[in-house]
Design an enzyme around this catalytic site. Structure first.
Site, PDB file in Angstrom:
ATOM      1  N   ARG A  58       0.806  -1.218   0.000  1.00  0.00           N
ATOM      2  CA  ARG A  58       0.000   0.000   0.000  1.00  0.00           C
ATOM      3  C   ARG A  58       0.838   1.267   0.000  1.00  0.00           C
ATOM      4  NH1 ARG A  58      -2.802  -3.903   2.003  1.00  0.00           N
ATOM      5  NH2 ARG A  58      -0.913  -4.398   3.081  1.00  0.00           N
ATOM      6  N   THR A  59       1.793   1.348   0.921  1.00  0.00           N
ATOM      7  CA  THR A  59       2.519   2.606   1.074  1.00  0.00           C
ATOM      8  C   THR A  59       3.240   2.946  -0.232  1.00  0.00           C
ATOM      9  OG1 THR A  59       2.771   2.082   3.401  1.00  0.00           O
ATOM     10  CG2 THR A  59       4.159   3.839   2.559  1.00  0.00           C
ATOM     11  N   LYS A  88      26.090  -3.818  -0.338  1.00  0.00           N
ATOM     12  CA  LYS A  88      27.562  -3.768  -0.231  1.00  0.00           C
ATOM     13  C   LYS A  88      27.984  -3.166   1.101  1.00  0.00           C
ATOM     14  CE  LYS A  88      27.651  -2.847  -5.183  1.00  0.00           C
ATOM     15  NZ  LYS A  88      27.713  -1.704  -6.106  1.00  0.00           N
ATOM     16  N   ARG A 109      11.365   3.723   3.558  1.00  0.00           N
ATOM     17  CA  ARG A 109      10.918   2.701   4.527  1.00  0.00           C
ATOM     18  C   ARG A 109      12.138   1.909   4.941  1.00  0.00           C
ATOM     19  NH1 ARG A 109       5.841  -1.281   4.526  1.00  0.00           N
ATOM     20  NH2 ARG A 109       4.919   0.704   5.129  1.00  0.00           N
ATOM     21  N   HIS A 137       5.162   5.406  11.724  1.00  0.00           N
ATOM     22  CA  HIS A 137       4.648   5.306  10.355  1.00  0.00           C
ATOM     23  C   HIS A 137       3.644   6.459  10.203  1.00  0.00           C
ATOM     24  CE1 HIS A 137       3.437   3.836   6.580  1.00  0.00           C
ATOM     25  NE2 HIS A 137       3.092   2.601   6.866  1.00  0.00           N
TER      26      HIS A 137
HETATM   27  C1  NCD Z   1       1.794  -1.358   8.274  1.00  0.00           C
HETATM   28  C2  NCD Z   1       3.286  -1.176   8.370  1.00  0.00           C
HETATM   29  O1  NCD Z   1       4.027  -1.466   7.431  1.00  0.00           O
HETATM   30  O2  NCD Z   1       3.713  -0.723   9.409  1.00  0.00           O
HETATM   31  N1  NCD Z   1       1.372  -1.564   6.967  1.00  0.00           N
HETATM   32  C3  NCD Z   1       1.113  -0.499   6.181  1.00  0.00           C
HETATM   33  O3  NCD Z   1       1.966   0.293   5.838  1.00  0.00           O
HETATM   34  N2  NCD Z   1      -0.160  -0.326   5.848  1.00  0.00           N
HETATM   35  C4  NCD Z   1       1.265  -2.338   9.210  1.00  0.00           C
HETATM   36  C5  NCD Z   1       1.923  -3.671   9.241  1.00  0.00           C
HETATM   37  O4  NCD Z   1       2.783  -4.005   8.440  1.00  0.00           O
HETATM   38  O5  NCD Z   1       1.531  -4.421  10.122  1.00  0.00           O
END
Ligand code: NCD
Length: 333
Positions: A58-59, A88, A109, A137
Site C-alpha cells: 500500500r505505502t 555492499k 521505509r 509510520h
Molecule cells: C503497516 C506497516 O508497514 O507498518 N502496513 C502499512 O503500511 N499499511 C502495518 C503492518 O505491516 O503491520
C-alpha cells in the site's frame, strides 16, 4: 535567512490542529482531482525517490499513484536491502547524501527504528518516513485519522481501542500520538501482556499529554463502548522463532469475529492498517475473513483514503514554504 527543509518522520511533529484540519481539507480536494481530472500537472517539474528496505504494498503503490496524479515523476527501489548499495554495506546516510541533488523528495521505509530521523538529519530534501522498524509510520497514522474523521465526523472526544501488537506496532504508536494531541480522546490499549504498552509511550501519553489511557486484556469488555476498534497483526518479522507459538496462542484472544463486530455500538467502525496475517504468513487472521462484509468493517475505505492523504502530503512538501500548511510542520523531535 536559511529556511529549514520540513520532513515528516514522526507524528509528534504534527501537533498543530490547523495542520491536521488543513491536511484533511486538502485530501478532500485531492479526492476531487482524482475523480474529476484524474491527473494534474501541478508538480510536473518534480522527481521523487522511493527507497524501501522493507516489503510494502500500500505505502509504495499509493505514493507512486499520488506522485503521478500530481504530475511528478517517481523512481524507486522496492527491495533496497538487496538491490541498493546497502547490499555492499553502505550506511543509510551515505546512500542519501550521494543522491540528494537528483531528487526533490524521498519516501523511505526502513527496518531500523530511528531511520527516519537519521535520514532527516542529513538530507537537504524533504524526507517522508514510510515506516521505520517498530518506531513510526506517520503517513499511515494520518490516513487512519482521516478515516476516523470521515467515519465519525470528528477527531476529538473519541474512545479508540488499539488492539494487538501494541509494543511493536509503529502504526499504533503514530496514531496514539496524533490522537493524544487532540481533545478528550480516550485510548484503550488491548494486548497480550508480552506485547503491551512500552514505557516511553506510556510516559509520553500519560505524563506529557495527560491523556486517559487504559491498558487491558479483555476485548469483550470494551468493544461495545468504543467508536473505533483498530486491530493490528502480530508482527511476525520481529518475532523470534522460539516465542512465535506462545505469542500466536496469546493473540487468539483478540481476534475480531462477526459475533464481536455485532456487539459494537451503532456508528462505530473496525479499522486495520493492513495487511492481515494469514496461515501463509505463518499466523492466523486477527480479523476473520467474513468480517470483510460486515457493516462495521471500514479498513478498505481507510486504506483507499491513503491516496488522497499522500497526494496532499506530497503537494504540501513539494510546494514548500509558500504553502501555509508546510510551515505548520514542527521540527523533527
Ligand atoms: C503497516 C506497516 O508497514 O507498518 N502496513 C502499512 O503500511 N499499511 C502495518 C503492518 O505491516 O503491520
Amino acid at each position: 535567512m536559511i529556511q529549514m527543509v520540513r520532513h515528516i518522520v514522526d507524528t509528534r511533529q504534527l501537533k498543530d490542529r490547523l495542520f491536521l484540519e488543513g491536511l484533511f481539507e486538502r485530501a478532500d480536494e485531492m479526492r476531487k482531482i482524482r475523480w474529476e481530472k484524474g491527473v494534474v500537472d501541478k508538480h510536473s517539474n518534480k522527481i521523487i525517490a522511493e527507497l524501501f528496505y522493507e516489503p510494502s504494498t500500500r505505502t509504495r503503490l499509493t505514493f507512486g499513484a499520488a506522485a503521478i496524479r500530481l504530475g511528478a515523476k517517481i523512481i524507486g527501489t522496492e527491495n533496497a536491502r538487496d538491490f541498493s548499495s546497502a547490499a555492499k554495506g553502505e550506511i543509510l546516510e551515505h546512500s542519501l547524501r550521494a543522491i540528494e541533488e537528483s531528487y526533490d523528495l524521498l519516501v523511505l521505509r526502513h527496518d531500523k527504528d530511528g531511520a527516519g530521523i537519521r535520514a532527516a538529519r542529513v538530507a537537504q530534501m524533504p524526507i517522508i518516513n514510510g515506516g521505520d522498524g517498530t518506531n513510526q509510520h506517520p503517513t499511515q497514522a494520518l490516513l487512519d485519522l482521516y478515516a476516523i474523521r470521515n467515519s465519525q465526523k470528528r477527531i476529538d472526544g473519541l474512545k479508540v481501542a488499539l488492539i494487538g501488537d501494541v509494543s511493536r506496532g509503529r502504526t499504533i504508536r503514530s496514531l496514539a500520538y496524533l490522537l493524544a494531541h487532540l481533545d478528550g480522546n480516550c485510548l484503550y490499549f488491548v494486548a497480550p501482556r508480552e506485547l503491551g504498552l512500552p514505557d516511553d509511550m506510556r510516559s509520553y501519553l500519560k505524563h506529557e499529554r495527560k491523556l486517559d489511557i487504559y491498558e487491558i486484556d479483555d476485548l469483550d469488555r470494551i468493544l461495545p463502548e468504543v467508536d473505533v476498534a483498530y486491530a493490528t497483526r502480530l508482527r511476525l518479522e520481529y518475532t523470534d522463532n522460539h516465542e512465535k507459538q506462545r505469542l500466536l496462542d496469546a493473540y487468539r484472544k483478540f481476534q475480531i469475529t462477526s459475533e464481536r463486530a455485532d456487539r459494537m455500538k451503532q456508528g462505530s467502525v473496525i479499522m486495520h492498517p493492513l495487511p492481515i496475517n494469514t496461515e501463509k504468513s505463518d499466523g492466523f487472521p486477527e480479523i476473520t475473513p467474513e468480517v470483510d462484509r460486515h457493516s462495521k468493517a471500514y479498513y478498505f475505505e481507510q486504506s483507499n483514503g491513503g491516496l488522497y492523504i499522500r497526494m496532499a502530503l506530497l503537494d504540501i512538501l513539494l510546494t514548500g514554504h509558500s504553502d501555509p500548511l508546510y510551515n505548520l510542520i514542527l521540527d523533527v523531535p
